[in-house]
Write an enzyme that holds these catalytic residues in place. Structure first.
Site, mmCIF file in Angstrom:
data_model
loop_
_atom_site.group_PDB
_atom_site.id
_atom_site.type_symbol
_atom_site.label_atom_id
_atom_site.label_comp_id
_atom_site.label_asym_id
_atom_site.label_seq_id
_atom_site.Cartn_x
_atom_site.Cartn_y
_atom_site.Cartn_z
ATOM 1 N N LYS A 1 -4.393 49.208 36.200
ATOM 2 C CA LYS A 1 -4.936 49.512 34.877
ATOM 3 C C LYS A 1 -4.139 50.619 34.181
ATOM 4 O O LYS A 1 -4.287 50.862 32.999
ATOM 5 C CB LYS A 1 -6.412 49.870 34.979
ATOM 6 C CG LYS A 1 -7.274 48.687 35.463
ATOM 7 C CD LYS A 1 -8.735 49.067 35.590
ATOM 8 C CE LYS A 1 -9.569 47.930 36.163
ATOM 9 N NZ LYS A 1 -9.823 46.864 35.196
ATOM 10 N N LYS B 1 -15.772 45.413 23.620
ATOM 11 C CA LYS B 1 -16.773 46.384 23.157
ATOM 12 C C LYS B 1 -16.153 47.348 22.144
ATOM 13 O O LYS B 1 -16.778 47.699 21.136
ATOM 14 C CB LYS B 1 -17.343 47.149 24.351
ATOM 15 C CG LYS B 1 -18.114 46.276 25.321
ATOM 16 C CD LYS B 1 -18.268 46.927 26.690
ATOM 17 C CE LYS B 1 -18.715 45.912 27.734
ATOM 18 N NZ LYS B 1 -18.523 46.365 29.111
ATOM 19 N N LYS C 1 -12.603 52.908 32.154
ATOM 20 C CA LYS C 1 -12.679 51.721 33.003
ATOM 21 C C LYS C 1 -12.497 52.158 34.442
ATOM 22 O O LYS C 1 -12.207 53.319 34.719
ATOM 23 C CB LYS C 1 -11.613 50.693 32.611
ATOM 24 C CG LYS C 1 -10.185 51.253 32.582
ATOM 25 C CD LYS C 1 -9.186 50.205 32.130
ATOM 26 C CE LYS C 1 -9.280 49.954 30.640
ATOM 27 N NZ LYS C 1 -9.692 48.605 30.299
ATOM 28 N N ARG C 2 -12.666 51.223 35.351
ATOM 29 C CA ARG C 2 -12.456 51.520 36.762
ATOM 30 C C ARG C 2 -11.038 52.054 36.966
ATOM 31 O O ARG C 2 -10.091 51.603 36.330
ATOM 32 C CB ARG C 2 -12.670 50.227 37.562
ATOM 33 C CG ARG C 2 -12.606 50.346 39.044
ATOM 34 C CD ARG C 2 -13.190 49.082 39.678
ATOM 35 N NE ARG C 2 -12.602 47.860 39.142
ATOM 36 C CZ ARG C 2 -11.524 47.265 39.672
ATOM 37 N NH1 ARG C 2 -10.923 47.779 40.728
ATOM 38 N NH2 ARG C 2 -11.044 46.153 39.150
ATOM 39 N N HIS D 1 -12.040 36.158 39.255
ATOM 40 C CA HIS D 1 -11.890 37.327 38.383
ATOM 41 C C HIS D 1 -10.596 38.097 38.608
ATOM 42 O O HIS D 1 -10.487 39.240 38.149
ATOM 43 C CB HIS D 1 -13.066 38.294 38.594
ATOM 44 C CG HIS D 1 -14.332 37.874 37.918
ATOM 45 N ND1 HIS D 1 -14.590 38.090 36.592
ATOM 46 C CD2 HIS D 1 -15.428 37.230 38.406
ATOM 47 C CE1 HIS D 1 -15.797 37.617 36.282
ATOM 48 N NE2 HIS D 1 -16.321 37.092 37.373
ATOM 49 N N THR E 1 -13.493 43.471 29.490
ATOM 50 C CA THR E 1 -14.600 43.351 28.539
ATOM 51 C C THR E 1 -14.720 44.622 27.702
ATOM 52 O O THR E 1 -15.278 44.596 26.607
ATOM 53 C CB THR E 1 -15.937 43.072 29.248
ATOM 54 O OG1 THR E 1 -16.156 44.059 30.262
ATOM 55 C CG2 THR E 1 -15.942 41.690 29.881
#
Length: 803
Positions: free
Chosen positions: A540, A646, A534-535, A346, A642
């Protein structure tokens, strides 16, 4: 029991009184929730039993999905939907003056995960059951999960998750199936019948007690199982302080991801990983032996999938059982093991590829370490035969090197298939991060692009949009999500676009009300909802987002001719408790929000909201309301994502880099229906390999960047003093590891394109409709079908269930 509302009402009232010993008038909403949950679990119990019996009696191959996380979200509403009884229950409760929505809100999200890894596992379980595939999950029953996040004065504060405070209606404790897992101790070598064998002795036992949760497929008779292990003191005596032993034992299933910045935390994490795999494998083997009386066919009837590196110890643990308990020869045990286990990677981040110090690992798991040593020795010998004299390659690929156990290397060597989770991610693994392994094992590597369950993230989370879609193309898409492509015929249909506009506005108003209730911030539901949830991690790049907000604020203050469509920036994220840099980014977002939201000159055009304690149940309100989906990770760093799927499925437009599944989303909908910016993956990788990036160049030559960065440290943000100096230093002194400044100009340009596109309402709605139409490919049903056929070799049991 659930055939009509009258029979449901009678059963509900009877169950309520029998369970709580009180009249309906005395009951609480909490009582109603647990009563209904218990009724649903009992309602499906016969299907649950028959599913397990059919899997056993038909000798069908089954897959077991081992994951350190399962981010389930609330189960009541999803289970009612999957069973097709939600409307009967809703009407029956309504006649009793009970709101089903209020009952659903009572349920607490299960504290079993954190981010995309755990949510992916949950989506996969849903798809396995809905496709009538024999597949089950194995995880840990964390008492307190990760943590509940509170934002106090802009700072993240962590509180224990109390998700089990009122019990869990969905679980069934099975003490009779408890497993013993051993830590510490010694390895004793004995000679039996002229052969040497090994025994793990003087260990410290922990009892793994299973709690089973039913996984209900959508309108099928399949009910698979998620088995969660709870760590409890063993009944066997131990030679240490009883209370200390109890505390250390229960700590194994206390928290998800204990702080591993110190040795005790590292040991606890490693304990968790071995606890999960040892209990799971012993349980799987026990069930297999009961059916077949032998393990020689184990790999033919069982597929074990390890979700990231956390469960990699399944490889040496399976070897231990086959060698020490089944008395197999090494070659036979290795053949079974390496044809049973498959592995999903991942990440491309080297720091996320787990490595354990040998001096910590060996005492805790002495026999398992011996087996890893042997695996490593045999593997290195194999490498030597293929690359004689190439010591550097062998050193780079070894499982044991430089005093470390390299878990990703062990995973690749001991698995029969290794997959990435997006096309670009898999290519990077093959061409760079795991190039040596790909050259040695080319047939092992494959891609399985992630997916999400549209039943949770569209059908349940957005019933308004679901109804509109069904009205236009029928309900076939619910079971066959690729049918959503039929919407492409309607992307210019005025009636459909008007319906889409109405739905989006309804969902934005609903989220705006929630935001005002939770934060006190009143936002304009007609503004662009620009969302990044998100985390919290540096790669990110929530930081890039907030720096852009600071830039917009500066322009609005300084340039009277500068105009934008009113914009609401919405954030949600948890930072790992020991990740201090990420926690400073959370504080920065909230500090900027304080300035922006209270400035009468800018607040009509710009609002910033940080929603605390981001979780699945909150996400179900956020995704349907979003206009813009921020997917702005540094290219090559996000394996897939992901959240991007969504958002897309709910009609939000992707603003992102060519990273992870953004690439495939862009290819699916066309470049005109997304907003792409920034460095490409190959450019990032070139910088990393060859150098040449100088963050100071962007600071000196771009006034916008210079002004924004200076405001991190010059007192512009009230009461922060030198708090954000580490962020400032990371961008300049440490040369901006994730290329935030390099991508800043491109990001600003892309945001301007978003602003202009939104002004053309009809065009924006067409782009939104196009994204929804192409989202069916990103269903976890498609992903699981690929896993089932290409990796696991499992087949639907639908015909068996209907016999």
């Amino acid at each position: 029991m659930f055939s009509d509302k009258k029979s449901f009402q009678e059963a509900f009232l009877k169950k309520l009184e029998m369970t709580y010993g009180k009249s309906f008038k005395e009951s609480t909403v909490q009582d109603h929730y647990h009563t209904l949950g218990n009724m649903v679990r009992e309602y499906i119990s016969s299907d649950w039993i028959s599913t397990n019996e059919i899997h056993r009696s038909s000798h069908t191959k089954q897959v077991y999905y081992l994951s350190i996380e399962f981010l389930l979200g609330r189960l009541l509403g999803q289970n009612l939907l999957n069973l097709g009884i939600r409307e009967v229950v809703k009407e029956g409760l309504s006649d009793l003056n009970i709101s089903l929505e209020n009952i659903e809100e009572i349920e607490v999200d299960a504290g079993l995960g954190n981010g995309g890894l755990g949510r992916l596992a949950a989506c996969f379980l849903d798809s396995l059951a809905s496709l009538n595939l024999p597949g089950h999950g194995y995880g840990i029953r964390y008492k307190h999960g990760l943590f509940d996040q509170k934002i106090v004065n802009g700072f993240q504060i962590e509180l224990p998750e109390q998700w089990l405070r009122h019990g869990n209606s969905w679980e069934v404790r099975k003490l009779d199936q408890a497993i013993e897992v051993n830590f510490w101790g010694e390895v004793e070598m004995v000679q039996e019948d002229g052969k040497f064998s090994f025994r793990h002795v003087k260990g410290e036992p922990v009892s793994a007690v299973p709690y089973d949760i039913p996984v209900i497929g959508y309108k099928t008779d399949t009910v698979n199982t998620l088995r969660l292990w709870n760590a409890e003191p063993s009944s066997f005596p131990v030679h240490k302080d009883v209370m200390e032993y109890k505390r250390q034992t229960e700590a194994v299933s206390e928290f998800l991801y204990p702080d591993d910045t110190h040795e005790d935390g590292k040991i606890l994490r490693l304990k968790q990983q071995y606890f999960l795999v040892s209990a799971s494998l012993q349980s799987i083997i026990r069930a297999h032996r009961n059916t077949y009386q032998t393990l020689t066919n184990f790999h033919e009837k069982v597929a074990i999938h390890i979700n990231d590196t956390h469960p990699v110890l399944a490889i040496p643990e399976l070897m231990r059982i086959l060698l020490d308990e089944e008395k197999m020869e090494w070659e036979d045990a290795w053949y079974i093991t390496s044809n049973t286990i498959s592995y999903t990677n991942h990440t491309t981040l080297s720091e996320a590829l787990e490595k354990w110090p040998i001096d910590l690992f060996q005492p805790l798991l002495p026999r398992v370490y011996m087996i890893i040593e042997e695996i490593n020795e045999r593997f290195c010998k194999e490498l030597w035969e293929s690359y004689p004299g190439d010591w550097q390659r062998i050193e780079n690929m070894a499982i044991l090197a430089h005093g470390l156990v390299k878990m990703a290397h062990l995973a690749i060597v001991g698995s029969y298939k290794v997959n990435g989770v997006a096309k670009i991610h898999t290519d990077i693994l093959k061409e760079r991060e795991m190039k040596d392994f790909y050259q040695f094992y080319p047939a092992k590597f494959n891609n399985k692009t992630n997916g999400i369950t549209h039943r949770r993230w569209l059908l349940k989370a957005n019933p308004q949009l679901s109804s509109l879609i069904t009205e236009v193309i029928g309900d076939q898409w619910i079971k066959q999500p690729h049918s959503l492509i039929k919407l492409q015929e309607y992307v210019k249909d005025p009636s459909f676009l008007q319906g889409l506009k109405t739905v989006k506005q309804q969902r934005k108003k609903l989220l705006a009300d929630i935001i005002q209730e939770q934060t006190g911030i009143k936002i304009d539901s007609n503004s662009i909802f620009d969302v990044q949830v998100k985390r919290l991690h540096a790669y990110k790049r929530q930081l890039l987002n907030v720096l852009h907000i600071m830039y917009l604020y500066n322009r609005l203050k300084e340039d009277p001719n500068f105009q934008i469509v009113p914009r609401t920036f919405i954030f949600g994220a948890k930072a790992s408790p020991g990740y201090y840099y990420a926690k400073k980014v959370i504080k920065l977002i909230n500090s900027v929000a304080d300035v922006v939201n209270h400035d009468p000159q800018t607040s009509p055009f710009l609002k910033v909201v940080f929603l605390e304690n981001y979780r699945v149940s909150l996400a179900e309100y956020i995704f349907p309301a979003a206009d813009v989906s921020e997917q702005i990770s540094t290219a090559s760093k996000e394996a897939s994502g992901t959240g991007n799927m969504k958002f897309m499925m709910n009609g939000a437009l992707t603003l992102g880099t060519m990273d992870g599944a953004n690439v495939e989303i862009s290819e699916a909908v066309g470049k005109d229906n997304v907003f792409i910016f920034g460095l490409k993956a190959e450019e990032v990788l070139s910088y990393q390999q060859n150098g040449g990036y100088r963050a100071y160049d962007y600071y000196h030559h771009d006034k916008r960047i210079r002004q924004v960065l200076e405001r991190l440290t010059n007192g512009f943000l009230p009461d922060t003093y030198d708090l954000f100096e580490p962020i400032y230093d990371s961008l300049l002194m440490q040369n901006d590891e994730y290329y935030v400044l390099r991508d800043f100009d491109s990001y600003v340009t892309a945001q301007q394109k978003v602003n202009e596109a939104y002004r053309n309402e009809n065009k924006w709605l067409q782009m939104s409709a196009t994204n929804i139409a192409h989202s069916g490919f990103f269903s976890s049903d498609r992903t699981i079908e690929e896993y089932a056929s290409d990796i696991w070799g499992i087949h639907s049991t639908k015909n068996l269930l209907n016999q």
